[in-house]
Design a protein around this motif. Structure first.
Motif, PDB file in Angstrom:
ATOM      1  N   LEU A  59       6.746  -2.970  -5.895  1.00  0.00           N
ATOM      2  CA  LEU A  59       8.128  -2.630  -5.957  1.00  0.00           C
ATOM      3  C   LEU A  59       8.788  -3.171  -4.611  1.00  0.00           C
ATOM      4  N   PHE A  60       8.315  -2.968  -3.328  1.00  0.00           N
ATOM      5  CA  PHE A  60       8.905  -3.239  -2.460  1.00  0.00           C
ATOM      6  C   PHE A  60       8.167  -4.463  -1.559  1.00  0.00           C
ATOM      7  N   GLY A  61       6.963  -4.984  -1.955  1.00  0.00           N
ATOM      8  CA  GLY A  61       6.245  -5.748  -1.257  1.00  0.00           C
ATOM      9  C   GLY A  61       5.277  -5.061  -0.300  1.00  0.00           C
ATOM     10  N   GLU A  62       4.849  -5.926   0.669  1.00  0.00           N
ATOM     11  CA  GLU A  62       3.546  -5.300   1.690  1.00  0.00           C
ATOM     12  C   GLU A  62       4.157  -4.253   2.642  1.00  0.00           C
ATOM     13  N   GLY A  63       5.369  -4.809   3.176  1.00  0.00           N
ATOM     14  CA  GLY A  63       5.995  -4.148   4.189  1.00  0.00           C
ATOM     15  C   GLY A  63       4.873  -4.070   5.365  1.00  0.00           C
ATOM     16  N   ARG A  64       4.955  -3.296   6.453  1.00  0.00           N
ATOM     17  CA  ARG A  64       4.058  -3.047   7.702  1.00  0.00           C
ATOM     18  C   ARG A  64       3.346  -2.044   7.337  1.00  0.00           C
ATOM     19  N   HIS A  65       2.093  -2.266   7.395  1.00  0.00           N
ATOM     20  CA  HIS A  65       0.898  -1.064   7.287  1.00  0.00           C
ATOM     21  C   HIS A  65       0.910  -0.362   8.712  1.00  0.00           C
ATOM     22  N   ILE A  66       0.977   1.154   8.348  1.00  0.00           N
ATOM     23  CA  ILE A  66       1.036   1.809   9.691  1.00  0.00           C
ATOM     24  C   ILE A  66      -0.236   2.711   9.594  1.00  0.00           C
ATOM     25  N   GLN A  67      -1.064   2.812  10.647  1.00  0.00           N
ATOM     26  CA  GLN A  67      -2.180   3.878  10.550  1.00  0.00           C
ATOM     27  C   GLN A  67      -1.502   5.202  11.198  1.00  0.00           C
ATOM     28  N   GLY A  68      -1.864   6.229  10.459  1.00  0.00           N
ATOM     29  CA  GLY A  68      -1.522   7.672  10.937  1.00  0.00           C
ATOM     30  C   GLY A  68      -2.683   8.374  11.273  1.00  0.00           C
ATOM     31  N   PHE A  69      -2.512   9.867  11.823  1.00  0.00           N
ATOM     32  CA  PHE A  69      -3.386  10.878  11.894  1.00  0.00           C
ATOM     33  C   PHE A  69      -3.892  11.357  10.576  1.00  0.00           C
ATOM     34  N   GLY A  70      -4.933  10.656   9.919  1.00  0.00           N
ATOM     35  CA  GLY A  70      -5.434  10.986   8.581  1.00  0.00           C
ATOM     36  C   GLY A  70      -4.935  10.370   7.412  1.00  0.00           C
ATOM     37  N   ASP A  71      -3.798   9.987   7.652  1.00  0.00           N
ATOM     38  CA  ASP A  71      -2.925   9.106   6.466  1.00  0.00           C
ATOM     39  C   ASP A  71      -2.553   8.119   6.950  1.00  0.00           C
ATOM     40  N   TYR A  72      -1.977   7.229   6.010  1.00  0.00           N
ATOM     41  CA  TYR A  72      -1.385   5.858   6.550  1.00  0.00           C
ATOM     42  C   TYR A  72      -0.154   5.602   5.649  1.00  0.00           C
ATOM     43  N   GLY A  73       0.530   4.641   6.026  1.00  0.00           N
ATOM     44  CA  GLY A  73       2.048   4.432   5.382  1.00  0.00           C
ATOM     45  C   GLY A  73       2.146   2.912   5.374  1.00  0.00           C
ATOM     46  N   ARG A  74       3.320   2.766   4.807  1.00  0.00           N
ATOM     47  CA  ARG A  74       3.934   1.233   4.933  1.00  0.00           C
ATOM     48  C   ARG A  74       5.521   1.472   5.201  1.00  0.00           C
ATOM     49  N   GLU A  75       5.848   0.504   6.339  1.00  0.00           N
ATOM     50  CA  GLU A  75       7.035   0.628   6.657  1.00  0.00           C
ATOM     51  C   GLU A  75       7.946  -0.533   6.111  1.00  0.00           C
ATOM     52  N   TYR A  76       9.203  -0.440   5.484  1.00  0.00           N
ATOM     53  CA  TYR A  76      10.053  -1.258   5.205  1.00  0.00           C
ATOM     54  C   TYR A  76      11.484  -1.116   5.934  1.00  0.00           C
ATOM     55  N   ARG A  77      11.129  -1.886   7.086  1.00  0.00           N
ATOM     56  CA  ARG A  77      12.386  -1.683   8.069  1.00  0.00           C
ATOM     57  C   ARG A  77      13.916  -2.078   7.404  1.00  0.00           C
ATOM     58  N   ASN A  78      13.571  -3.420   6.474  1.00  0.00           N
ATOM     59  CA  ASN A  78      14.940  -3.933   5.871  1.00  0.00           C
ATOM     60  C   ASN A  78      15.519  -2.633   4.991  1.00  0.00           C
ATOM     61  N   LEU A  79      14.638  -1.937   4.571  1.00  0.00           N
ATOM     62  CA  LEU A  79      15.119  -0.873   3.548  1.00  0.00           C
ATOM     63  C   LEU A  79      15.422   0.321   4.240  1.00  0.00           C
ATOM     64  N   GLU A  80      15.027   0.597   5.655  1.00  0.00           N
ATOM     65  CA  GLU A  80      15.047   1.901   6.311  1.00  0.00           C
ATOM     66  C   GLU A  80      14.210   2.810   5.732  1.00  0.00           C
ATOM     67  N   LEU A  81      12.926   2.489   5.448  1.00  0.00           N
ATOM     68  CA  LEU A  81      12.152   3.372   4.616  1.00  0.00           C
ATOM     69  C   LEU A  81      10.566   3.412   5.050  1.00  0.00           C
ATOM     70  N   LEU A  82      10.133   4.695   5.283  1.00  0.00           N
ATOM     71  CA  LEU A  82       8.667   4.740   5.673  1.00  0.00           C
ATOM     72  C   LEU A  82       8.171   5.353   4.473  1.00  0.00           C
ATOM     73  N   VAL A  83       7.037   4.955   3.803  1.00  0.00           N
ATOM     74  CA  VAL A  83       6.280   5.428   2.719  1.00  0.00           C
ATOM     75  C   VAL A  83       4.946   5.899   3.307  1.00  0.00           C
ATOM     76  N   GLY A  84       4.378   7.207   3.038  1.00  0.00           N
ATOM     77  CA  GLY A  84       3.165   7.649   3.445  1.00  0.00           C
ATOM     78  C   GLY A  84       2.241   8.130   2.303  1.00  0.00           C
ATOM     79  N   PHE A  85       0.907   7.841   2.337  1.00  0.00           N
ATOM     80  CA  PHE A  85       0.020   7.898   1.277  1.00  0.00           C
ATOM     81  C   PHE A  85      -1.111   9.038   1.782  1.00  0.00           C
ATOM     82  N   SER A  86      -1.530   9.670   1.030  1.00  0.00           N
ATOM     83  CA  SER A  86      -2.252  10.672   1.579  1.00  0.00           C
ATOM     84  C   SER A  86      -3.903  10.248   1.556  1.00  0.00           C
ATOM     85  N   ARG A  87      -4.762  10.804   2.453  1.00  0.00           N
ATOM     86  CA  ARG A  87      -5.926  10.370   2.453  1.00  0.00           C
ATOM     87  C   ARG A  87      -6.973  11.606   2.339  1.00  0.00           C
ATOM     88  N   ASP A  88      -6.102  12.954   1.995  1.00  0.00           N
ATOM     89  CA  ASP A  88      -6.957  14.037   2.118  1.00  0.00           C
ATOM     90  C   ASP A  88      -7.527  14.114   0.600  1.00  0.00           C
TER      91      ASP A  88
END
Length: 172
Positions: A59-88
């Protein structure tokens, strides 16, 4: 000869049944928002909670991969959007969108957009069944979901997330 002591276990059992039924009725009447309802009122260029990472990158492309505390996400700066994925692995959303944060004024949840007055946004979120946190007037919970509004007089960003297991059952 009367046995008055024999009726106490029956009285306690009846009280336990009444207490259990009262608890069940109380909790079943509490409004909780489902992921389906959130998605029905989410306007973010086709993004939906519960999407896989592959669906999001299509939908949005690769974006920037962001590693979090247990979870991870993709940042889309041009869309002012951060999407987080569960690793639980205990979550029904394992490997799927369980969180999103936006500061893009084109996006909204329940009609709340960046730029809307904070009081109006609070009122809208509360009117659809979210309860305001006692600790933070801009943090709302309903069932497993949390919506956080950030800003001074107007909404500057919105966070929608699945509450983690440690905070899901805490009272407000």
């Amino acid at each position: 000869m009367k046995r008055t002591g024999a009726k106490w276990p029956a009285v306690f059992a009846a009280l336990a049944v009444v207490a259990g039924l009262s608890w069940f009725v109380y909790h079943s009447q509490q409004a909780t928002i489902t992921m389906r309802e959130l998605n029905a009122h989410l306007d973010a260029d086709g993004l939906r909670l519960g999407m896989t990472e592959d669906e999001v990158t299509k939908l949005f492309g690769e974006g920037r991969h962001i590693q979090g505390f247990g979870d991870y996400g993709r940042e889309y700066r041009n869309l002012e959007l951060l999407v987080g994925f569960s690793r639980d692995p205990g979550s029904g959303l394992y490997g799927k969108v369980a969180q999103l944060s936006f500061s893009n004024s084109r996006y909204s949840i329940f009609g709340v957009r960046v730029g809307v007055g904070l009081e109006e946004a609070r009122s809208r979120i509360a009117s659809v069944g979210f309860r305001r946190s006692a600790d933070d007037p801009d943090l709302f919970r309903s069932g497993e979901w949390v919506i956080a509004l950030r800003g001074r007089d107007k909404v500057e960003s919105v966070l929608i997330r699945l509450a983690d297991r440690d905070t899901r059952d805490k009272s407000n």
